[in-house]
Motif scaffolding. Sequence first.
Motif, PDB file in Angstrom:
ATOM      1  N   ARG A  31       0.855  -1.186   0.000  1.00 51.72           N
ATOM      2  CA  ARG A  31       0.000   0.000   0.000  1.00 51.72           C
ATOM      3  C   ARG A  31       0.891   1.236   0.000  1.00 51.72           C
ATOM      4  O   ARG A  31       2.008   1.216   0.533  1.00 51.72           O
ATOM      5  CB  ARG A  31      -0.912   0.035   1.225  1.00 51.72           C
ATOM      6  CG  ARG A  31      -1.899  -1.119   1.290  1.00 51.72           C
ATOM      7  CD  ARG A  31      -2.951  -1.010   0.184  1.00 51.72           C
ATOM      8  NE  ARG A  31      -4.000  -1.988   0.337  1.00 51.72           N
ATOM      9  CZ  ARG A  31      -4.009  -3.191  -0.229  1.00 51.72           C
ATOM     10  NH1 ARG A  31      -2.996  -3.569  -0.980  1.00 51.72           N
ATOM     11  NH2 ARG A  31      -5.027  -4.013  -0.052  1.00 51.72           N
ATOM     12  N   TYR A  33       0.731   5.489   0.781  1.00 51.12           N
ATOM     13  CA  TYR A  33      -0.002   6.601   1.383  1.00 51.12           C
ATOM     14  C   TYR A  33       0.879   7.837   1.408  1.00 51.12           C
ATOM     15  O   TYR A  33       2.110   7.744   1.361  1.00 51.12           O
ATOM     16  CB  TYR A  33      -0.407   6.261   2.829  1.00 51.12           C
ATOM     17  CG  TYR A  33      -1.280   5.048   2.941  1.00 51.12           C
ATOM     18  CD1 TYR A  33      -2.618   5.095   2.571  1.00 51.12           C
ATOM     19  CD2 TYR A  33      -0.777   3.844   3.409  1.00 51.12           C
ATOM     20  CE1 TYR A  33      -3.427   3.974   2.668  1.00 51.12           C
ATOM     21  CE2 TYR A  33      -1.575   2.718   3.510  1.00 51.12           C
ATOM     22  CZ  TYR A  33      -2.911   2.794   3.133  1.00 51.12           C
ATOM     23  OH  TYR A  33      -3.705   1.676   3.221  1.00 51.12           O
ATOM     24  N   THR A  67      -6.283  -0.340   4.541  1.00 52.18           N
ATOM     25  CA  THR A  67      -7.336   0.527   4.009  1.00 52.18           C
ATOM     26  C   THR A  67      -7.023   2.011   4.163  1.00 52.18           C
ATOM     27  O   THR A  67      -7.610   2.834   3.466  1.00 52.18           O
ATOM     28  CB  THR A  67      -8.679   0.251   4.717  1.00 52.18           C
ATOM     29  OG1 THR A  67      -8.563   0.648   6.091  1.00 52.18           O
ATOM     30  CG2 THR A  67      -9.071  -1.216   4.614  1.00 52.18           C
ATOM     31  N   GLY A  68      -6.145   2.362   5.106  1.00 50.76           N
ATOM     32  CA  GLY A  68      -5.841   3.753   5.389  1.00 50.76           C
ATOM     33  C   GLY A  68      -6.850   4.415   6.302  1.00 50.76           C
ATOM     34  O   GLY A  68      -6.688   5.564   6.687  1.00 50.76           O
ATOM     35  N   GLU A  77      -8.707   9.482   7.742  1.00 47.08           N
ATOM     36  CA  GLU A  77      -8.239   8.526   6.740  1.00 47.08           C
ATOM     37  C   GLU A  77      -6.960   9.050   6.102  1.00 47.08           C
ATOM     38  O   GLU A  77      -6.804  10.256   5.899  1.00 47.08           O
ATOM     39  CB  GLU A  77      -9.319   8.337   5.673  1.00 47.08           C
ATOM     40  CG  GLU A  77      -9.040   7.223   4.708  1.00 47.08           C
ATOM     41  CD  GLU A  77     -10.252   6.885   3.846  1.00 47.08           C
ATOM     42  OE1 GLU A  77     -10.080   6.105   2.903  1.00 47.08           O
ATOM     43  OE2 GLU A  77     -11.353   7.391   4.114  1.00 47.08           O
ATOM     44  N   ARG A  79      -4.376   9.574   2.987  1.00 41.49           N
ATOM     45  CA  ARG A  79      -4.482   9.766   1.532  1.00 41.49           C
ATOM     46  C   ARG A  79      -3.697   8.651   0.854  1.00 41.49           C
ATOM     47  O   ARG A  79      -2.492   8.492   1.086  1.00 41.49           O
ATOM     48  CB  ARG A  79      -3.923  11.125   1.147  1.00 41.49           C
ATOM     49  CG  ARG A  79      -4.018  11.399  -0.325  1.00 41.49           C
ATOM     50  CD  ARG A  79      -3.550  12.792  -0.653  1.00 41.49           C
ATOM     51  NE  ARG A  79      -3.655  13.027  -2.080  1.00 41.49           N
ATOM     52  CZ  ARG A  79      -2.982  13.942  -2.731  1.00 41.49           C
ATOM     53  NH1 ARG A  79      -2.166  14.749  -2.070  1.00 41.49           N
ATOM     54  NH2 ARG A  79      -3.114  14.083  -4.021  1.00 41.49           N
ATOM     55  N   SER A  80      -4.383   7.880   0.027  1.00 46.34           N
ATOM     56  CA  SER A  80      -3.734   6.740  -0.619  1.00 46.34           C
ATOM     57  C   SER A  80      -3.414   7.047  -2.076  1.00 46.34           C
ATOM     58  O   SER A  80      -3.988   7.959  -2.678  1.00 46.34           O
ATOM     59  CB  SER A  80      -4.619   5.501  -0.528  1.00 46.34           C
ATOM     60  OG  SER A  80      -5.810   5.695  -1.259  1.00 46.34           O
TER      61      SER A  80
END
Length: 96
Positions: A31, A33, A67-68, A77, A79-80
């Motif tokens: 992932r 971010y 998922t962030g 949350e 930022r992805s």
Amino acid sequence: MELDELWEGDLTGVQVGTAKILLVNVDGEIRAYENRCPHQAWPLDQGDLDGRELTCANHHWVFDALTGKGVNPDDCELRSFPVKVDEDGMICVAAP
């Protein structure tokens, strides 16, 4: 960055263009971010990754690393950015 350099359970900060990116490897899932906590912009690569929990080192905000989404607090949350591993084993991030 090569996938072999980001072991399972590991996190690292990288620069993609002008963007500071956090890469995490959770059980082989990569992932990407923005490398800043939404609370006070503390670099998340200075934090801790324990299983799926990513904890900011500054005020201990906790995020789901897959998922962030915020765990504590749950109304924030990360930022992805889209990320993939190409056929040569390179991690590719689409960052602004």
